[in-house]
Design a protein around this motif. Sequence first.
Motif, mmCIF file in Angstrom:
data_model
loop_
_atom_site.group_PDB
_atom_site.id
_atom_site.type_symbol
_atom_site.label_atom_id
_atom_site.label_comp_id
_atom_site.label_asym_id
_atom_site.label_seq_id
_atom_site.Cartn_x
_atom_site.Cartn_y
_atom_site.Cartn_z
ATOM 1 N N VAL A 8 0.882 -1.160 0.000
ATOM 2 C CA VAL A 8 0.000 0.000 0.000
ATOM 3 C C VAL A 8 0.920 1.210 0.000
ATOM 4 O O VAL A 8 1.812 1.317 0.843
ATOM 5 N N SER A 9 0.721 2.094 -0.964
ATOM 6 C CA SER A 9 1.559 3.279 -1.085
ATOM 7 C C SER A 9 1.058 4.367 -0.145
ATOM 8 O O SER A 9 -0.129 4.693 -0.132
ATOM 9 N N LEU A 10 1.953 4.907 0.655
ATOM 10 C CA LEU A 10 1.623 5.940 1.624
ATOM 11 C C LEU A 10 2.474 7.171 1.333
ATOM 12 O O LEU A 10 3.709 7.103 1.356
ATOM 13 N N LEU A 11 1.817 8.295 1.029
ATOM 14 C CA LEU A 11 2.545 9.529 0.731
ATOM 15 C C LEU A 11 3.208 10.081 1.987
ATOM 16 O O LEU A 11 2.583 10.158 3.049
ATOM 17 N N VAL A 12 4.475 10.461 1.847
ATOM 18 C CA VAL A 12 5.236 11.045 2.946
ATOM 19 C C VAL A 12 5.970 12.290 2.445
ATOM 20 O O VAL A 12 6.173 12.467 1.242
ATOM 21 N N ALA A 13 6.379 13.135 3.371
ATOM 22 C CA ALA A 13 7.102 14.354 3.019
ATOM 23 C C ALA A 13 8.594 14.104 2.848
ATOM 24 O O ALA A 13 9.252 14.754 2.045
ATOM 25 N N ASP A 14 9.132 13.154 3.623
ATOM 26 C CA ASP A 14 10.571 12.917 3.629
ATOM 27 C C ASP A 14 10.818 11.441 3.936
ATOM 28 O O ASP A 14 10.258 10.903 4.893
ATOM 29 N N TYR A 15 11.643 10.796 3.136
ATOM 30 C CA TYR A 15 11.909 9.369 3.334
ATOM 31 C C TYR A 15 12.495 9.067 4.712
ATOM 32 O O TYR A 15 12.008 8.194 5.426
ATOM 33 N N ASP A 16 13.556 9.771 5.089
ATOM 34 C CA ASP A 16 14.248 9.443 6.335
ATOM 35 C C ASP A 16 13.382 9.711 7.559
ATOM 36 O O ASP A 16 13.396 8.929 8.517
ATOM 37 N N GLU A 17 12.630 10.797 7.534
ATOM 38 C CA GLU A 17 11.711 11.090 8.640
ATOM 39 C C GLU A 17 10.659 9.983 8.756
ATOM 40 O O GLU A 17 10.342 9.525 9.860
ATOM 41 N N LYS A 40 14.479 10.087 -5.619
ATOM 42 C CA LYS A 40 13.457 9.044 -5.527
ATOM 43 C C LYS A 40 14.066 7.767 -4.980
ATOM 44 O O LYS A 40 15.167 7.374 -5.384
ATOM 45 N N ARG A 41 13.341 7.158 -4.052
ATOM 46 C CA ARG A 41 13.774 5.892 -3.458
ATOM 47 C C ARG A 41 12.591 4.940 -3.404
ATOM 48 O O ARG A 41 11.446 5.365 -3.373
ATOM 49 N N TRP A 42 12.889 3.651 -3.380
ATOM 50 C CA TRP A 42 11.905 2.603 -3.183
ATOM 51 C C TRP A 42 12.082 2.166 -1.729
ATOM 52 O O TRP A 42 13.014 1.446 -1.392
ATOM 53 N N VAL A 43 11.171 2.650 -0.857
ATOM 54 C CA VAL A 43 11.295 2.401 0.578
ATOM 55 C C VAL A 43 10.091 1.585 1.036
ATOM 56 O O VAL A 43 8.946 2.040 0.929
ATOM 57 N N VAL A 44 10.362 0.394 1.543
ATOM 58 C CA VAL A 44 9.306 -0.518 1.980
ATOM 59 C C VAL A 44 9.529 -0.847 3.456
ATOM 60 O O VAL A 44 10.636 -1.196 3.866
ATOM 61 N N VAL A 45 8.458 -0.733 4.245
ATOM 62 C CA VAL A 45 8.489 -1.107 5.658
ATOM 63 C C VAL A 45 7.360 -2.096 5.916
ATOM 64 O O VAL A 45 6.364 -2.130 5.189
ATOM 65 N N ALA A 60 6.087 12.480 -1.735
ATOM 66 C CA ALA A 60 5.275 13.305 -2.624
ATOM 67 C C ALA A 60 6.193 14.114 -3.519
ATOM 68 O O ALA A 60 7.152 14.723 -3.056
ATOM 69 N N SER A 61 5.870 14.145 -4.821
ATOM 70 C CA SER A 61 6.774 14.801 -5.765
ATOM 71 C C SER A 61 6.115 15.910 -6.573
ATOM 72 O O SER A 61 6.774 16.512 -7.419
#
Length: 133
Positions: A8-17, A40-45, A60-61
Amino acid sequence: MTQSIALVSLLVADYDEAIGFYVDKLGFTLVEDTAMGPDKRWVVVAPRGDAGSRLLLAKASEPRQVERIGDQGGGRVWLFLHTDDFAGDHARMSAAGVRFLEEPRHEAYGSVAVFEDLHGNRWDLLQPKRAAS
């Protein structure tokens, strides 16, 4: 044929945060963090021990996406984190600074409390009652 929802894709402001919130505060596992270009990164948790659905943290881009950060559910609970240790997870998450919007409730379907993620998306922390055998 077997199907499942994998991400499920979840929009975020900053990857590291976002990684910090989901890993450090919710206790999720960082499954993948792959660079896909300059910004751009592919970040999965994923929740600990979960072999099912995972979250793709999507930065968000464009302005339309930025406007929807924290409001993908329109103010409703739209994400559900199941647990087999409601009291322990509630206490651990509270101590880590997760903002719960209510005291725990014990409903016919299980124990539940609504919390917000770092951007205000509403989640249920839920320990479902076991079905009668």
